[in-house]
Design a protein around this motif. Structure first.
Motif, short mmCIF file in Angstrom:
data_model
loop_
_atom_site.label_atom_id
_atom_site.label_comp_id
_atom_site.label_asym_id
_atom_site.label_seq_id
_atom_site.Cartn_x
_atom_site.Cartn_y
_atom_site.Cartn_z
N ALA B 34 -1.29 -11.69 3.52
CA ALA B 34 -2.42 -10.77 3.50
C ALA B 34 -3.73 -11.53 3.27
CB ALA B 34 -2.23 -9.70 2.42
N LEU B 41 -3.49 -6.91 -1.41
CA LEU B 41 -2.47 -5.84 -1.38
C LEU B 41 -2.47 -5.04 -2.69
CD1 LEU B 41 0.56 -7.54 0.41
CD2 LEU B 41 -1.29 -6.18 1.38
N HIS B 45 0.06 -0.45 -0.71
CA HIS B 45 0.47 -1.33 0.39
C HIS B 45 1.95 -1.68 0.25
CE1 HIS B 45 -3.93 -2.35 0.77
NE2 HIS B 45 -3.62 -2.37 2.05
N LEU B 93 3.37 -8.11 7.52
CA LEU B 93 3.37 -8.29 6.07
C LEU B 93 4.69 -7.86 5.44
CD1 LEU B 93 -0.25 -7.14 5.11
CD2 LEU B 93 0.58 -9.43 5.63
#
Lengths: 411, 103
Positions: B34, B41, B45, B93
């Protein structure tokens, strides 16, 4: 008497009824087909209607003409399937029992799923061309249109015939050029995908063609609503695109009957084994064509190739053998590119469209990922093939599983 | 194939930066990925990333619409969390493969 029931008499269901009727002993098996509509539409032809290339009469025939007379054909809406008791309930309470069920109820456009789509501009300045009514309304609109912003937008994946919107903008480019007003028409192609097509090599070829024809592409655009007053489409991340006329692929969903039967996923497609084509949930239910959730194109060519595999596996299931035939997701699509030319792509679950020749290696006559006159003739001939060979379940000179012969690998 | 260093380990990634081995994933790896695209995050998230990993394991293709119906976040919320590529960035991610479209 044992019973096979087929739900849907579209491309998939009709092919299957013909194949089964030819192969099964009619003293032992009764085949029943159920559909609510009496008219069979040649859906690949809808694309040509807005441009006045086909008329309504070119794309319709009675469904009954394509179902063998020994098959029991019922015109009725379907209320629901009760898979635990092997029963189909029709509207009005009639019940069909089955030993094996083939679901071929297809996919439908659902304009009401997107706010502002089926609103005051619907069929006035917003059109789909996936229905006969939409295609005819658009034909009428284009006849008198003097130019402006034409936006072709895709709402959601998956949708029927993934190349159709591309063909639409190519044909629009040719149509307005021939009308002499191309300089007054601004064409934009809007897609939630990150490019013109999902597979890299085909995207490259198609993007070049779009550029050559001066068609703008807006990728990664996921429509949230349509503003009828301001005439613009708005995405979830607040991007906006203005239109004078919007042609749209509405969200596609499986039949509501699938939802009522508790057999669908969140878009009413039936979870299906992508190799055997048997329902994940019930051993005596198979799924053919657009109604399933298998990860390949929703298109007649896929249903045609899959029909061969499903047939093999259904025979195995009937005889108590393991299902050995495995579908590979084979799709084969002619792409009309306008001015009498066309492109052709041939691919499956794992192999993306590649350049080469088809179906004969080195000979063709069709060129894969090439823009040629011969490919256009392939598309033109296909309407005849569809009515006379494909629906009747006869053999075509193309193998159901994709072949690498004649394809060139690209690095 | 390429290699990247996340959370102090050298990991195999695809040319587009998606993890080759899903087992290499950890919250720390996600945080480092990220940072590369300038994101920080939050717990929300991570909630989305955990959901994506769980759904991906079932083998059914993920769609933005499906995530929007998950009850964790709606579609607008997903765009707010992962601007510019709600499903692409979140899949990256989450250490799962690039989402495929059914074409």
């Amino acid at each position: 008497m044992r019973q096979i029931v087929i739900l849907g008499a579209g491309t998939a269901g009709t092919m299957m009824a013909n194949k089964l009727y030819k192969s099964l002993n009619s003293g032992e098996w009764r085949i029943t087909v159920v559909d609510q509509h009496k008219t069979h539409y040649y859906q690949p032809g809808f694309l040509f209607i807005p441009f006045g290339i086909y008329k309504k009469e070119d794309v319709i025939k009675p469904k009954a003409d394509f179902i063998p007379s020994g098959v029991n054909l019922i015109f009725s809406s379907i209320d629901r399937i009760e898979a635990n008791s092997n029963k189909v309930f029709l509207e009005g309470g009639k019940v069909l029992n089955y030993d094996y069920l083939i679901i071929a109820s297809g996919t439908k456009t659902c304009p009401e799923e997107t706010p502002g789509m089926k609103d005051k501009l619907w069929y006035k300045e917003i059109f789909d061309f996936y229905t006969i009514d939409g295609a005819l309304a658009l034909q009428n609109f284009f006849k008198y249109w003097e130019g402006g912003k034409l936006v072709m937008a895709i709402t959601e994946l998956p949708y029927k015939c993934p190349v159709a919107p591309l063909e639409f903008v190519f044909l629009a480019d040719a149509y307005f050029t021939e009308k002499g007003i191309r300089d007054k028409v601004d064409i934009t192609y809007v897609t939630p995908m990150s490019g013109a097509f999902t597979k890299p090599i085909a995207t490259k070829m198609l993007s070049e063609l779009l550029k050559e024809k001066n068609i703008k592409v807006v990728p990664d655009f996921y429509i949230e609503h349509i503003d009828n007053d301001e005439k613009k489409i708005v995405s979830y991340d607040n991007q906006e695109i203005d239109f004078d006329v919007l042609t749209i692929v509405p969200m596609n969903m499986g039949d509501k009957m699938i939802e009522r039967s508790g057999l669908g996923d969140d878009m009413n497609f039936v979870p299906t084994n992508k190799e055997t084509l048997r329902s994940d949930a019930f051993e005596n239910i198979f799924v053919l064509g657009d109604a399933s959730n298998i990860p390949t194109s929703k298109a007649g060519s896929v249903a045609h190739f899959a029909a061969e595999i499903l047939f093999e596996n259904l025979m195995s299931a009937i005889e108590g053998r393991p299902l050995y035939a495995k579908f590979d997701g084979h799709a084969n699509c002619y792409i009309e590119t306008g001015f009498g030319k066309g492109a052709l792509i041939d691919f499956n679950y794992t192999t993306e469209p590649l350049p080469g020749t088809f179906p004969l290696p080195g000979i063709g006559p069709f060129g894969l990922l090439e823009n040629t006159k011969m490919n256009h003739y392939g598309k033109v001939m296909f309407r005849w093939i569809y009515w006379h060979i494909l629906l009747k379940g006869k053999e075509l000179p193309v193998e159901p599983l994709m072949s690498m012969a004649g394809k060139k690998t690209v690095n | 194939m390429a290699q990247k260093t996340y959370s102090g380990k050298t990991l195999e990634v695809t040319n587009e930066g998606y993890l080759v081995n899903q087992a290499d994933w950890s919250k720390e790896v996600a945080a480092d990925m990220a940072k590369e695209i300038g994101m920080e995050l939050t717990p929300k998230h991570y909630e989305v990333l955990e959901y994506l990993r769980k759904e991906n394991a079932t083998g059914i293709p993920l769609t933005i619409r499906k995530v929007g119906k998950s009850g964790i976040v709606d579609i607008k919320g997903l765009y707010d969390l992962f601007p510019g590529g709600p499903l692409k960035f979140s899949s990256k991610l989450a250490g799962i493969p690039k989402p495929v479209s059914c074409v």
